[in-house]
Write an enzyme that holds these catalytic residues in place. Structure first.
Site, PDB file in Angstrom:
ATOM      1  N   ARG A 127       0.833  -1.203   0.000  1.00 49.22           N
ATOM      2  CA  ARG A 127       0.000   0.000   0.000  1.00 49.22           C
ATOM      3  C   ARG A 127       0.872   1.260   0.000  1.00 49.22           C
ATOM      4  NH1 ARG A 127      -3.208   2.311   5.283  1.00 49.22           N
ATOM      5  NH2 ARG A 127      -4.211   4.039   4.192  1.00 49.22           N
ATOM      6  N   ASN A 187      -2.868   1.714  15.995  1.00 54.07           N
ATOM      7  CA  ASN A 187      -2.884   2.565  14.810  1.00 54.07           C
ATOM      8  C   ASN A 187      -4.308   2.510  14.265  1.00 54.07           C
ATOM      9  OD1 ASN A 187      -2.709   3.891  12.401  1.00 54.07           O
ATOM     10  ND2 ASN A 187      -0.811   2.895  11.723  1.00 54.07           N
ATOM     11  N   ARG A 203       0.576  16.047   6.245  1.00 53.96           N
ATOM     12  CA  ARG A 203      -0.138  15.529   5.067  1.00 53.96           C
ATOM     13  C   ARG A 203      -1.408  16.352   4.805  1.00 53.96           C
ATOM     14  NH1 ARG A 203      -0.785   9.273   5.454  1.00 53.96           N
ATOM     15  NH2 ARG A 203      -1.355   9.625   3.260  1.00 53.96           N
ATOM     16  N   GLU A 222      -0.918   5.940  20.570  1.00 59.36           N
ATOM     17  CA  GLU A 222      -1.374   5.986  19.173  1.00 59.36           C
ATOM     18  C   GLU A 222      -0.161   6.045  18.246  1.00 59.36           C
ATOM     19  OE1 GLU A 222      -4.919   8.140  18.146  1.00 59.36           O
ATOM     20  OE2 GLU A 222      -3.853   9.185  16.547  1.00 59.36           O
ATOM     21  N   HIS A 260       1.317   6.224  14.144  1.00 56.87           N
ATOM     22  CA  HIS A 260       1.145   6.421  12.700  1.00 56.87           C
ATOM     23  C   HIS A 260       2.484   6.223  12.014  1.00 56.87           C
ATOM     24  CE1 HIS A 260      -2.891   7.745  13.299  1.00 56.87           C
ATOM     25  NE2 HIS A 260      -2.464   8.515  14.280  1.00 56.87           N
TER      26      HIS A 260
HETATM   27  C1  DQA Z   1      -2.019   6.175   9.111  1.00 56.21           C
HETATM   28  C2  DQA Z   1      -2.385   7.617   8.727  1.00 56.21           C
HETATM   29  C3  DQA Z   1      -3.871   7.720   8.418  1.00 56.21           C
HETATM   30  O1  DQA Z   1      -4.196   9.055   8.046  1.00 56.21           O
HETATM   31  C4  DQA Z   1      -4.240   6.794   7.285  1.00 56.21           C
HETATM   32  O2  DQA Z   1      -5.643   6.837   7.047  1.00 56.21           O
HETATM   33  C5  DQA Z   1      -3.776   5.401   7.483  1.00 56.21           C
HETATM   34  C6  DQA Z   1      -2.455   5.174   8.053  1.00 56.21           C
HETATM   35  C7  DQA Z   1      -0.495   6.005   9.311  1.00 56.21           C
HETATM   36  O3  DQA Z   1      -0.117   5.020   9.931  1.00 56.21           O
HETATM   37  O4  DQA Z   1       0.288   6.830   8.849  1.00 56.21           O
HETATM   38  O5  DQA Z   1      -4.438   4.445   7.102  1.00 56.21           O
HETATM   39  O6  DQA Z   1      -2.644   5.864  10.344  1.00 56.21           O
END
Ligand code: DQA
Length: 152
Positions: free
Chosen positions: A17, A74, A107, A98, A100
């Protein structure tokens, strides 16, 4: 000690992805690294992925009864929309971090806000798959400090 790792929607596709944003490491690869970090510290690491908001809410709600001490989460796209996941985190009162892979604040504007982070100790974002290892360290440190305060 038991840590629950929750991966939200589309994270089962990691590796394929948008690798320019999310990197080449697969979800299994991330889980394997966390399992190894856990094994070195006698921490049981249980991993879960769902594309469904309700299933994530259910997993968080079940966590205390399953002996979970802390959560690595996540929430993926639900980060930006899910009051239900926020409420679940607040309801169970388990320490959560949390995560990411990407730096969500750099972004698109719709990714700048995290609804779910208010139910967490903090956020680690922007370090790719390594964000998970940093989050593990942060949560483990928190749990050890908590146990020491209790005198365990
Ligand atoms: C994410 C960031 C989110 O905005 C996005 O929708 C994801 C992945 C990340 O790990 O960077 O699916 O959580």
């Amino acid at each position: 000690m038991k840590i629950l790792v929750i991966h939200g929607p589309n994270l089962q596709l990691l590796g394929r992805r948008e690798p320019e944003i999310y990197g080449n490491t697969t979800m299994d690869g991330i889980n394997g690294r966390l399992q190894r970090l856990g094994a070195d510290r006698s921490v049981e690491v249980v991993c879960f992925q769902s594309n469904h908001e309700g299933a994530i809410v259910d997993a968080i709600g079940r966590a205390p009864a399953e002996g979970v001490d802390g959560i690595l989460l996540n929430p993926a796209a639900y980060t930006h929309t899910s009051i239900a996941i926020l409420d679940a985190l607040k309801a169970v009162r388990l320490p959560a971090v949390e995560i990411h892979l990407s730096n969500i604040t750099g972004r698109e504007a719709f990714r700048h806000q995290s609804i779910t982070a208010a139910g967490c100790l903090g956020i680690i974002a922007g370090f790719g798959a390594y964000s998970y290892e940093l989050a593990f360290a942060a949560l483990y440190h928190h749990l050890i400090e908590k146990a020491e305060k209790k005198g365990n």
